[in-house]
Design an enzyme around this catalytic site. Structure first.
Site, PDB file in Angstrom:
ATOM      1  N   ASP A  43       0.836  -1.207   0.000  1.00 30.89           N
ATOM      2  CA  ASP A  43       0.000   0.000   0.000  1.00 30.89           C
ATOM      3  C   ASP A  43       0.871   1.257   0.000  1.00 30.89           C
ATOM      4  O   ASP A  43       0.357   2.379  -0.036  1.00 30.89           O
ATOM      5  CB  ASP A  43      -1.018  -0.014   1.149  1.00 30.89           C
ATOM      6  N   SER A  44       2.198   1.063  -0.009  1.00 24.79           N
ATOM      7  CA  SER A  44       3.117   2.178  -0.281  1.00 24.79           C
ATOM      8  C   SER A  44       2.770   2.811  -1.625  1.00 24.79           C
ATOM      9  O   SER A  44       3.204   3.937  -1.912  1.00 24.79           O
ATOM     10  CB  SER A  44       4.567   1.688  -0.285  1.00 24.79           C
ATOM     11  N   ASP A  82      -0.894  -6.191   0.189  1.00 27.17           N
ATOM     12  CA  ASP A  82      -1.341  -5.551   1.435  1.00 27.17           C
ATOM     13  C   ASP A  82      -2.848  -5.401   1.463  1.00 27.17           C
ATOM     14  O   ASP A  82      -3.465  -4.998   0.461  1.00 27.17           O
ATOM     15  CB  ASP A  82      -0.774  -4.119   1.508  1.00 27.17           C
ATOM     16  N   LYS A 110      -1.019  -9.421   3.349  1.00 26.44           N
ATOM     17  CA  LYS A 110      -0.210  -8.873   4.446  1.00 26.44           C
ATOM     18  C   LYS A 110      -1.071  -7.884   5.219  1.00 26.44           C
ATOM     19  O   LYS A 110      -1.743  -7.048   4.623  1.00 26.44           O
ATOM     20  CB  LYS A 110       1.051  -8.189   3.906  1.00 26.44           C
ATOM     21  N   GLU A 179       9.722  -4.098  10.047  1.00 29.05           N
ATOM     22  CA  GLU A 179      10.180  -2.831   9.465  1.00 29.05           C
ATOM     23  C   GLU A 179      10.794  -1.952  10.551  1.00 29.05           C
ATOM     24  O   GLU A 179      10.190  -1.746  11.616  1.00 29.05           O
ATOM     25  CB  GLU A 179       9.000  -2.095   8.797  1.00 29.05           C
TER      26      GLU A 179
HETATM   27  O1  KIV Z   1       3.582  -1.114   1.531  1.00 31.54           O
HETATM   28  C1  KIV Z   1       4.784  -1.430   1.485  1.00 31.54           C
HETATM   29  O2  KIV Z   1       5.507  -1.166   0.525  1.00 31.54           O
HETATM   30  C2  KIV Z   1       5.350  -2.121   2.625  1.00 31.54           C
HETATM   31  C3  KIV Z   1       6.838  -2.241   2.678  1.00 31.54           C
HETATM   32  C4  KIV Z   1       7.430  -0.986   3.211  1.00 31.54           C
HETATM   33  C5  KIV Z   1       7.279  -3.418   3.446  1.00 31.54           C
HETATM   34  O3  KIV Z   1       4.642  -2.536   3.501  1.00 31.54           O
END
Ligand code: KIV
Length: 269
Positions: A43-44, A82, A110, A179
């Site tokens: 979700d980044s 995510d 996740k 993290e």
């Molecule tokens: O959303 C994402 O990219 C993440 C990474 C920072 C592990 O959760």
């Protein structure tokens, strides 16, 4: 296609595995060529694709859209997606939203949190959805933390994080992602769970896998660059630079040359 049992086997063999975030089919294809082991549709994307200043605005529909695009571009890597902010606050929502991303092509979901996720993890796992739990700095809780800060820096905080890991593993979590925690804590947790692959981002060199946000490791992030980032693109030249950067990252993870001491948080616990 790499499976969860392959990742478990890598851990048994002591073979480190690479993971990158990815949000589109063409980048996913280049990652396949570079033999990146696993992909996180993170979700980044709310920050690096959509331009928000946190991951909070991301929706389940966004995750479904990007997961389907990445799966079309890459049939090799193990694919995790995510569940975004507040899409797993109760069991019914968790199941419905996990179904949506799994049907789009994810092999695992996740979720961010700790012991309180136990019921959701049990229900998902029983219903065929493997779960990765993201602990330490969990970006969906940025407003609770008051910023993006290293977690688990005292013995008490580290022990609390370990207790959360134990609770989610007991509930059925199949992968842990840590993290921004001290390198010593990353090592302690990776050694504690002999059959659970532990992926790190800013968690030191001793986790079983490493993950980076693809824009960070290609030097496309012009804002703040976290300590744990290495720009693999800077080290390449020529038409295949992106592929070569992915390949260099994959090899550096496998040989444990990345992360180096300067990419880790050294804290005495
Ligand atoms: O959303 C994402 O990219 C993440 C990474 C920072 C592990 O959760």
């Amino acid at each position: 296609m790499i499976s969860l049992s392959d990742l478990r086997q890598f851990k048994q063999q002591g073979r480190k595995f690479s993971c990158l975030t990815c949000y589109d089919a063409s980048m996913a294809q280049v990652m396949e060529r570079a033999e990146i082991d696993s992909i996180l549709v993170g979700d980044s994307l709310g920050m690096v694709i959509q331009g928000h200043d946190s991951t909070l605005p991301v929706t389940v529909a966004d995750m479904v859209y990007h997961t389907a695009a990445v799966r079309r571009g890459n049939r090799h890597a193990f694919l995790m997606t995510d569940l975004p902010f507040l899409s797993y606050a109760n069991v019914n929502d968790t199941v419905a939203n996990a179904r949506a991303v799994m049907q789009a092509g994810a092999q695992m979901v996740k979720i961010e949190g700790g012991a309180w996720l136990a019921e959701s993890i049990e229900v998902l796992t029983r219903n065929g959805v493997p779960v990765c739990v993201h602990l330490g700095l969990t970006p969906q809780s940025v407003h609770v933390f008051g910023g993006y800060k290293v977690q688990g820096k005292t013995r008490a905080a580290a022990d609390q994080l370990i207790a959360d890991c134990q609770a989610v593993v007991a509930a059925g979590a199949a992968i842990l992602l840590l993290e921004c925690v001290p390198a010593k804590l990353g090592k302690e947790i990776a050694e504690m769970f002999s059959d659970i692959p532990v992926i790190g981002i800013g968690a030191g060199a001793d986790t079983d896998g490493q993950v980076l946000v693809v824009q960070d490791m290609l030097g496309l992030n012009l804002g703040h660059v976290a300590r744990f980032v290495r720009n693999f693109m800077q080290e390449q030249s020529g038409a295949n630079a992106i592929h070569d950067a992915f390949k260099a990252y994959h090899q550096a993870v496998q040989t444990a040359e990345f992360p180096a001491i300067e990419h880790t948080f050294q804290v005495e616990l």
